[in-house]
Design a protein around this motif. Structure first.
Motif, mmCIF file in Angstrom:
data_model
loop_
_atom_site.group_PDB
_atom_site.id
_atom_site.type_symbol
_atom_site.label_atom_id
_atom_site.label_comp_id
_atom_site.label_asym_id
_atom_site.label_seq_id
_atom_site.Cartn_x
_atom_site.Cartn_y
_atom_site.Cartn_z
ATOM 1 N N UNK A 136 -2.958 2.733 7.604
ATOM 2 C CA UNK A 136 -2.883 2.088 6.067
ATOM 3 C C UNK A 136 -1.488 2.471 5.586
ATOM 4 N N UNK A 137 -1.136 3.828 5.744
ATOM 5 C CA UNK A 137 -0.071 4.137 4.963
ATOM 6 C C UNK A 137 1.312 3.464 5.497
ATOM 7 N N UNK A 187 1.316 0.450 6.655
ATOM 8 C CA UNK A 187 1.467 -1.053 6.096
ATOM 9 C C UNK A 187 1.182 -1.145 4.701
ATOM 10 N N UNK A 188 0.663 -0.154 3.904
ATOM 11 C CA UNK A 188 0.414 -0.536 2.591
ATOM 12 C C UNK A 188 1.162 0.217 1.402
ATOM 13 N N UNK A 189 1.848 1.333 2.178
ATOM 14 C CA UNK A 189 2.891 2.297 1.141
ATOM 15 C C UNK A 189 4.232 2.040 1.151
ATOM 16 N N UNK A 190 4.970 2.447 0.186
ATOM 17 C CA UNK A 190 6.452 1.921 0.263
ATOM 18 C C UNK A 190 7.072 3.222 0.931
#
Lengths: 390, 373
Positions: free
Chosen positions: B367-368, B370-373
């Motif tokens: 998730x980090x 994929x979803x965090x900048x």
């Protein structure tokens, strides 16, 4: 083990990408087959364009007008089409099922009559397999054909027939020997949909659209030279093509699901709840990551199956594992999306109702092309060797 | 594109399978599991003869210099035969040392590991187990010309019977790896038996252990990179072990379903039992695709290698638990007994599920990315 594309595979991909970039029609390509003649014309035009560019029948042998592409190259082709969001291929049944079956079992006359017209989009095909009383048990079909002089006379009904509203021809399975065991009494006819006695009624799905139809045959006369393969050998010749198709669907489906996955991740970053982006909610993060990894593993399973087919040449019942996997995976993916997006996703105005459509349409995934129950039976009995239960 | 194991990779796998059939049958597995270390000298010398103690290590230390795919192929066989002992733990130590091979001592240790003269274990976890090394508490104290190691490590694989412990510690503001002989004064090793007796864990307390400067094998970013590499390869090894174990559990269930009769027919002819078996196969084949892709991506340093490892570990961890559950269910009562070998695999699967990060941990890593900048 080497997952890089070979030099030829890269060349194939690059050549197609270049062509696609230059030839892809502009704008969004979606519409309803049954109600939108403009959309239909656009789809036919697209098939013609693919043909003119040498991209129709990519996996067909060159002698029949194809490109002779390997299963992996065909998968690259389908993946590129899907990732470019190219229009639906209206010739998909002709190219994927009918053509290969005619090539394998057709007469010279049938080959020259039909193959070129499949490729250039003159003939759009549908397949008449399922019936109201024979879904999973499709070999129990009862639409019958009786010889009358130099014609077969067909009576019966088919259902779940994609493209029937617009199809020119139908690859029809009919019972020609009611006394034989059910798989041995079936023949395959090539039927002109404009014949007298053929009528089509669209079947509206829970998602509101009508991708499928019912087709009725009432004393339809089919000339004997349109019998494909030997009499009563229809089951064997079509099942091979169906298995081929099952294994090759993967990459196109992957790109379609990936588009949904990417949209979901973008939305989850953009939308907030309680001032916090949906993508920062720890439960959403777990769910999104799970959906993502299941999708990527579908691609890996699909590539692995292709690699096996390339080496062994024949697709086996293992295609059932792929079908079972992607159909249930897509249902979970869309369910996750609806949960993460929350209340707003139920409205038509949210993302043009795309999530509602995907959510409802996905219910069909575990039913069409062999239900999950049938796939599990096939896996248990033909892959694992457990005893037949029916 | 070729997704199957190559001929040499298949040969490696087949020779491992043959070796374990010959030397490590279920009776032997159970005997070893009764011991504290689960170590078998004869088996270990076979590993040395085959070169498996240095499978991925460079030729300069007499390793075979093979990749992570070959390692996964070997580990799948260890999992399939439920092979006891610390080959995987020792392989992790070797990978760590190899990443720190600018250090002379690390190189000479590698040589001894390959030759089978030394076994090493990596000590990372502490009282609060955490796969993120920056959360360790153990540290080196410096003063009066002395370096002193203080701290306690838990859940250390391959510790019991190891000659050397590679300890992850803070040295001032940097992470460091210190090598400490297990027999050193102040090193207190305790056996901590748990669910998986095939690969026992231990804890170790360092009571003011004095350390020589040259036993600090690396520090700072070099250590962080080395630990990352080890964790990724370790996760893939755990996945491959689970794939092998899952295959055994499915094969056992299918064999049983073909012979066990109830209501006058083999239970495998009933669709409810067939469904369990079909689902197991789907889970296993998907785990196998994910594992071998991750192994290949690590070998090739592919840009998505990190994601591939997390996807594989998250998927296999849940799949192997699921396959275990279903296999027991298909076996019915006999699958729940001590007498049947199924529980050996079931327990090992649980330990593998937890090692190098469970599914929740790896989904968050994913998730980090994929979803965090």
């Amino acid at each position: 083990m080497d997952l890089r594309l070979t030099a030829e595979e890269r060349t194939f991909r690059d050549t197609f990408k270049t062509w696609l970039l230059a030839n892809l029609p502009e704008g969004e390509h979606s519409g309803r087959r049954e109600t939108d003649p403009d959309y239909m014309n656009a789809m036919r035009a697209w098939q013609k364009k693919l043909f003119d560019g040498g991209w129709a029948g990519v996996s067909w042998p060159k002698e029949f007008g194809g490109r002779g592409a390997s299963p992996i190259e065909e998968s690259i082709f389908l993946g590129e089409l899907a990732s470019a969001k190219a229009p639906e291929r209206v010739g998909v049944i002709g190219e994927g099922l009918v053509g290969p079956t005619i090539i394998a079992a057709g007469t010279d006359q049938q080959k020259s009559e039909f193959l070129p017209r499949i490729l250039d989009g003159t003939h759009i095909w549908c397949q008449g397999f399922s019936e109201p009383d024979s879904g999973s048990d499709v070999a129990a079909l009862s639409t019958k054909a009786v010889l009358d002089g130099d014609h077969y006379v067909v009576n019966g009904q088919k259902i779940w027939t994609s493209f029937a509203q617009i199809a020119d021809w139908c690859l029809l399975l009919v019972r020609t020997d009611p006394k034989a065991p059910k798989h041995k009494g079936i023949s395959c006819l090539l039927v002109d949909m404009k014949s007298e006695g053929v009528s089509v009624r669209p079947l509206r799905q829970m998602s509101g659209d009508s991708g499928f139809n019912e087709v009725f045959f009432s004393n339809v006369r089919v000339p004997v030279h349109h019998l494909l393969g030997d009499l009563n050998d229809g089951w064997r010749i079509t099942i091979t093509a169906l298995m081929n198709e099952r294994a090759n669907l993967g990459s196109g489906l992957y790109m379609m699901f990936k588009a949904a996955m990417d949209e979901l991740m973008a939305k989850a970053r953009e939308l907030t709840q309680g001032g916090v982006p949906l993508a920062q909610n720890p439960i959403n993060r777990q769910k999104i990551a799970q959906a993502y990894l299941e999708l990527e593993i579908f691609k890996l399973n699909s590539d692995r199956a292709l690699s096996q087919i390339s080496q062994n040449a024949v697709p086996g019942p293992e295609g059932s594992i792929l079908k079972l996997y992607w159909s249930e995976m897509n249902q979970r993916l869309v369910r996750t999306a609806m949960e993460v997006l929350g209340d707003r996703a139920q409205l038509d105005e949210f993302d043009q109702g795309r999530w509602i459509y995907r959510y409802l349409r996905s219910r069909g995934n575990t039913i069409e092309a062999g239900t999950s129950e049938i796939q599990r039976n096939i896996i248990a009995q033909r892959v694992l060797g457990l005893a037949r239960s029916y | 594109m070729e997704f199957e194991l190559s001929k040499p990779q298949q040969l490696l796998q087949e020779s491992a399978r043959t070796l374990f059939q010959r030397t490590c049958n279920p009776e032997r597995v159970r005997e070893l599991m009764e011991t504290e270390t689960a170590h078998d000298d004869t088996l270990w010398s076979e590993y040395v003869d085959q070169g498996w103690t240095g499978l991925t290590l460079p030729e300069s230390v007499d390793g075979l210099d093979l990749g992570v795919v070959e390692l996964a192929a070997l580990m799948e066989e260890l999992g399939r035969a439920c092979v006891p002992g610390s080959l995987a733990a020792s392989t992790c130590a070797g990978i760590l040392l190899n990443e720190l091979s600018s250090h002379d001592i690390a190189v000479s240790m590698l040589q001894e590991i390959v030759e089978g003269k030394m076994r090493a274990a990596v000590a990372l976890h502490e009282e609060v187990p955490d796969w993120d090394p920056t959360n360790v508490q153990a540290s080196l104290g410096r003063g009066a010309g002395q370096i002193v190691l203080e701290g306690e490590k838990t859940l250390v694989g391959g510790l019991l019977g190891a000659d050397v412990i590679l300890v992850v510690v803070w040295d001032e503001n940097e992470l460091a790896i210190v090598s400490v002989p297990s027999s050193h004064e102040g090193v207190e090793i305790r056996s901590t038996p748990g669910i998986d007796r095939s690969r026992p864990l231990g804890s170790v307390r360092f009571n003011s252990v004095t350390v020589r400067e040259d036993n600090i094998l690396g520090r700072g970013s070099a250590v962080e990179c080395a630990l990352q590499r080890m964790s990724r390869v370790g996760a893939v090894m755990a996945c491959a072990d689970m794939v092998g174990g899952m295959q055994w559990m499915l094969d056992a269930a299918v064999d049983y379903a073909k012979t066990r009769e109830q209501f006058g027919k083999p239970i495998g002819s009933y669709q409810m039992v067939q469904e369990q078996c079909a689902d197991m196969l789907l889970l296993i084949e998907s785990s196998r695709s994910a594992t071998y892709y991750a192994a290949w991506a690590l070998s090739e340093d592919a840009p998505d290698a990190l994601r591939a490892v997390s996807m594989a570990k998250a998927y296999c961890s849940e799949a192997s638990r699921e396959v275990g559950d279903r296999s027991i269910q298909v076996h019915g009562g006999i699958g729940f007994t001590w007498e049947h070998d199924l529980h050996l695999y079931y327990k090992r699967a649980k330990a593998s599920e937890l090692s190098f990060g469970d599914a929740t941990y790896h989904r968050e890593l994913l998730a980090k990315s994929l979803l965090d900048d």
